[in-house]
Design a protein around this motif. Structure first.
Motif, PDB file in Angstrom:
ATOM      1  N   GLY A 133     -22.653  -7.059  17.491  1.00 35.96           N
ATOM      2  CA  GLY A 133     -23.050  -8.062  18.229  1.00 35.96           C
ATOM      3  C   GLY A 133     -24.017  -8.114  19.447  1.00 35.96           C
ATOM      4  N   THR A 134     -24.200  -9.337  20.022  1.00 35.65           N
ATOM      5  CA  THR A 134     -25.128  -9.213  21.254  1.00 35.65           C
ATOM      6  C   THR A 134     -24.701  -9.369  22.440  1.00 35.65           C
ATOM      7  N   ASP A 135     -23.287  -9.677  22.779  1.00 35.46           N
ATOM      8  CA  ASP A 135     -22.740  -9.879  24.074  1.00 35.46           C
ATOM      9  C   ASP A 135     -22.708  -8.826  24.947  1.00 35.46           C
ATOM     10  N   GLY A 136     -23.033  -7.509  24.618  1.00 33.48           N
ATOM     11  CA  GLY A 136     -23.116  -6.451  25.398  1.00 33.48           C
ATOM     12  C   GLY A 136     -22.007  -5.524  25.938  1.00 33.48           C
ATOM     13  N   THR A 137     -20.912  -5.906  25.199  1.00 42.40           N
ATOM     14  CA  THR A 137     -19.626  -5.681  25.568  1.00 42.40           C
ATOM     15  C   THR A 137     -19.385  -4.382  24.351  1.00 42.40           C
ATOM     16  N   ILE A 138     -18.455  -3.533  24.613  1.00 40.91           N
ATOM     17  CA  ILE A 138     -18.114  -2.351  23.680  1.00 40.91           C
ATOM     18  C   ILE A 138     -17.178  -3.262  22.862  1.00 40.91           C
ATOM     19  N   PHE A 139     -17.368  -2.950  21.513  1.00 40.39           N
ATOM     20  CA  PHE A 139     -16.295  -3.643  20.353  1.00 40.39           C
ATOM     21  C   PHE A 139     -15.344  -2.469  20.139  1.00 40.39           C
ATOM     22  N   THR A 140     -14.112  -3.035  20.256  1.00 36.77           N
ATOM     23  CA  THR A 140     -12.899  -2.501  19.907  1.00 36.77           C
ATOM     24  C   THR A 140     -12.303  -2.950  18.967  1.00 36.77           C
ATOM     25  N   GLY A 141     -11.554  -2.121  17.993  1.00 38.22           N
ATOM     26  CA  GLY A 141     -10.657  -2.988  16.946  1.00 38.22           C
ATOM     27  C   GLY A 141     -10.457  -1.635  16.035  1.00 38.22           C
ATOM     28  N   LYS A 142     -10.519  -2.212  14.693  1.00 42.88           N
ATOM     29  CA  LYS A 142     -10.085  -1.214  13.813  1.00 42.88           C
ATOM     30  C   LYS A 142     -10.775  -1.852  12.203  1.00 42.88           C
ATOM     31  N   TYR A 143     -10.925  -1.193  11.176  1.00 40.72           N
ATOM     32  CA  TYR A 143     -11.071  -1.802   9.991  1.00 40.72           C
ATOM     33  C   TYR A 143     -10.331  -1.168   8.661  1.00 40.72           C
ATOM     34  N   GLN A 144     -10.256  -1.734   7.845  1.00 39.85           N
ATOM     35  CA  GLN A 144      -9.478  -1.330   6.608  1.00 39.85           C
ATOM     36  C   GLN A 144     -10.135  -1.602   5.402  1.00 39.85           C
ATOM     37  N   ILE A 145      -9.960  -1.179   4.267  1.00 40.74           N
ATOM     38  CA  ILE A 145     -10.394  -1.471   2.925  1.00 40.74           C
ATOM     39  C   ILE A 145      -9.638  -1.860   2.089  1.00 40.74           C
ATOM     40  N   SER A 146      -9.362  -2.687   1.245  1.00 38.10           N
ATOM     41  CA  SER A 146      -8.358  -3.134   0.397  1.00 38.10           C
ATOM     42  C   SER A 146      -8.752  -3.648  -0.989  1.00 38.10           C
ATOM     43  N   TRP A 147      -8.058  -3.483  -2.013  1.00 39.46           N
ATOM     44  CA  TRP A 147      -8.405  -3.822  -3.393  1.00 39.46           C
ATOM     45  C   TRP A 147      -7.190  -4.397  -4.267  1.00 39.46           C
ATOM     46  N   PRO A 148      -7.182  -5.386  -4.980  1.00 43.22           N
ATOM     47  CA  PRO A 148      -6.250  -6.154  -5.749  1.00 43.22           C
ATOM     48  C   PRO A 148      -5.470  -5.191  -6.878  1.00 43.22           C
ATOM     49  N   ALA A 149      -4.410  -5.597  -7.323  1.00 42.76           N
ATOM     50  CA  ALA A 149      -3.712  -4.906  -8.423  1.00 42.76           C
ATOM     51  C   ALA A 149      -4.769  -5.419  -9.820  1.00 42.76           C
ATOM     52  N   SER A 150      -4.713  -4.469 -10.830  1.00 38.68           N
ATOM     53  CA  SER A 150      -5.446  -4.701 -11.986  1.00 38.68           C
ATOM     54  C   SER A 150      -4.666  -3.949 -13.122  1.00 38.68           C
ATOM     55  N   SER A 151      -5.213  -4.114 -14.267  1.00 40.36           N
ATOM     56  CA  SER A 151      -4.442  -3.509 -15.430  1.00 40.36           C
ATOM     57  C   SER A 151      -4.245  -1.832 -15.434  1.00 40.36           C
ATOM     58  N   SER A 152      -5.231  -1.309 -14.547  1.00 41.70           N
ATOM     59  CA  SER A 152      -5.112   0.196 -14.501  1.00 41.70           C
ATOM     60  C   SER A 152      -5.040   0.557 -13.293  1.00 41.70           C
ATOM     61  N   VAL A 153      -4.824  -0.071 -12.059  1.00 43.00           N
ATOM     62  CA  VAL A 153      -4.467   0.338 -10.965  1.00 43.00           C
ATOM     63  C   VAL A 153      -3.610  -0.684  -9.986  1.00 43.00           C
ATOM     64  N   ASN A 154      -2.843  -0.101  -9.134  1.00 44.65           N
ATOM     65  CA  ASN A 154      -2.005  -0.960  -8.132  1.00 44.65           C
ATOM     66  C   ASN A 154      -2.929  -1.318  -7.072  1.00 44.65           C
ATOM     67  N   ALA A 155      -2.369  -2.599  -6.393  1.00 44.27           N
ATOM     68  CA  ALA A 155      -2.991  -2.824  -5.232  1.00 44.27           C
ATOM     69  C   ALA A 155      -2.690  -1.735  -4.040  1.00 44.27           C
ATOM     70  N   GLY A 156      -3.839  -1.713  -3.240  1.00 39.72           N
ATOM     71  CA  GLY A 156      -3.764  -0.716  -2.182  1.00 39.72           C
ATOM     72  C   GLY A 156      -4.751  -1.083  -1.182  1.00 39.72           C
ATOM     73  N   ARG A 157      -4.803  -0.064  -0.180  1.00 40.59           N
ATOM     74  CA  ARG A 157      -5.826  -0.191   0.868  1.00 40.59           C
ATOM     75  C   ARG A 157      -5.873   1.171   1.676  1.00 40.59           C
ATOM     76  N   ILE A 158      -6.852   1.274   2.581  1.00 42.26           N
ATOM     77  CA  ILE A 158      -6.908   2.484   3.239  1.00 42.26           C
ATOM     78  C   ILE A 158      -7.231   1.855   4.687  1.00 42.26           C
ATOM     79  N   PRO A 159      -6.545   2.275   5.864  1.00 40.19           N
ATOM     80  CA  PRO A 159      -5.531   3.492   5.694  1.00 40.19           C
ATOM     81  C   PRO A 159      -4.312   2.634   5.016  1.00 40.19           C
ATOM     82  N   SER A 160      -3.537   3.552   4.664  1.00 43.54           N
ATOM     83  CA  SER A 160      -2.235   3.233   4.063  1.00 43.54           C
ATOM     84  C   SER A 160      -1.131   2.899   5.110  1.00 43.54           C
ATOM     85  N   GLN A 161      -1.497   3.567   6.353  1.00 43.74           N
ATOM     86  CA  GLN A 161      -0.380   3.390   7.409  1.00 43.74           C
ATOM     87  C   GLN A 161      -1.296   2.617   8.714  1.00 43.74           C
TER      88      GLN A 161
END
Length: 212
Positions: A133-161
């Motif tokens: 962004g443009t506010d000039g400050t350092i961005f702090t936080g985290k990110y995660q990637i998730s996916w829903p359950a389907s016929s071939s895979v269970n729902a999950g995300r990374i990081p798992s913990q």
């Protein structure tokens, strides 16, 4: 008469044996000399050696062919991933160049780019480009990637913990991230990328992507 015939037969046999022995002692028998036999034996030995050498060379060529075939298969498997990664890097470079030209800075915090491609080992590899962004400050936080359950895979995300330092964010202006997704995720799986700021009152950034 019988005695005479027997004596003649014995004499004939003895004569034949004497002729055969004489022929052999002279090195001849039915047109083939002992030297011919020696030469033939030498040729057979030479051919045997040549045959063994050719068999050894054939085994070496077979091993080289197998090595070349394996290397070619590995290269063929890696080429699509390398092409995809090269395309992703070009896209990221283009975004960097575009943002540097913007008079108002980098705009608001956002996911500028998310690309996924398959590696030779079957895992999904992703590239993530974030804008602070443009506010000039350092961005702090985290990110995660998730996916829903389907016929071939269970729902999950990374990081798992929660609290995995690999997914913590602390950057100014822009940052480039990359990592792996489970290879068990099938093509067409929808992904949700969430950027979660630590600043109070900030809203999370959500970005959706479908595996190719």
């Amino acid at each position: 008469m019988v005695t005479i015939l027997l004596l003649l037969a014995v004499i004939g046999v003895c004569s034949g044996l004497a002729y055969l022995a004489g022929s052999l002692s002279q090195g001849e028998f039915r047109g083939i000399t002992l030297q011919d036999v020696i030469n033939l034996k030498r040729q057979v030995n030479n051919l045997t050696l040549d045959n063994r050498l050719l068999q050894k060379q054939a085994r070496q060529l077979s091993m080289m062919h197998q090595i070349d075939s394996t290397a070619q298969k590995t290269l063929d498997a890696e080429i699509p991933a390398l092409k995809a990664e090269n395309l992703s890097l070009r896209q990221q470079l283009g975004l960097f160049e575009e943002m540097l030209k913007r008079p108002d800075g980098h705009g608001q915090a956002a996911v500028e780019l998310f690309n996924v491609f398959v590696q030779p080992d079957g895992q999904w590899h992703y590239h993530l480009l974030l804008n602070a962004g443009t506010d000039g400050t350092i961005f702090t936080g985290k990110y995660q990637i998730s996916w829903p359950a389907s016929s071939s895979v269970n729902a999950g995300r990374i990081p798992s913990q929660a609290g995995d330092s690999q997914f913590q964010l602390n950057f100014h202006s822009m940052t480039r991230l990359e990592g792996n997704l489970p290879g068990s995720l099938p093509s067409g799986t929808p992904l949700l990328i969430e950027i979660l700021p630590e600043r109070p009152g900030s809203t999370s950034i959500r970005y959706q992507y479908t595996l190719p």
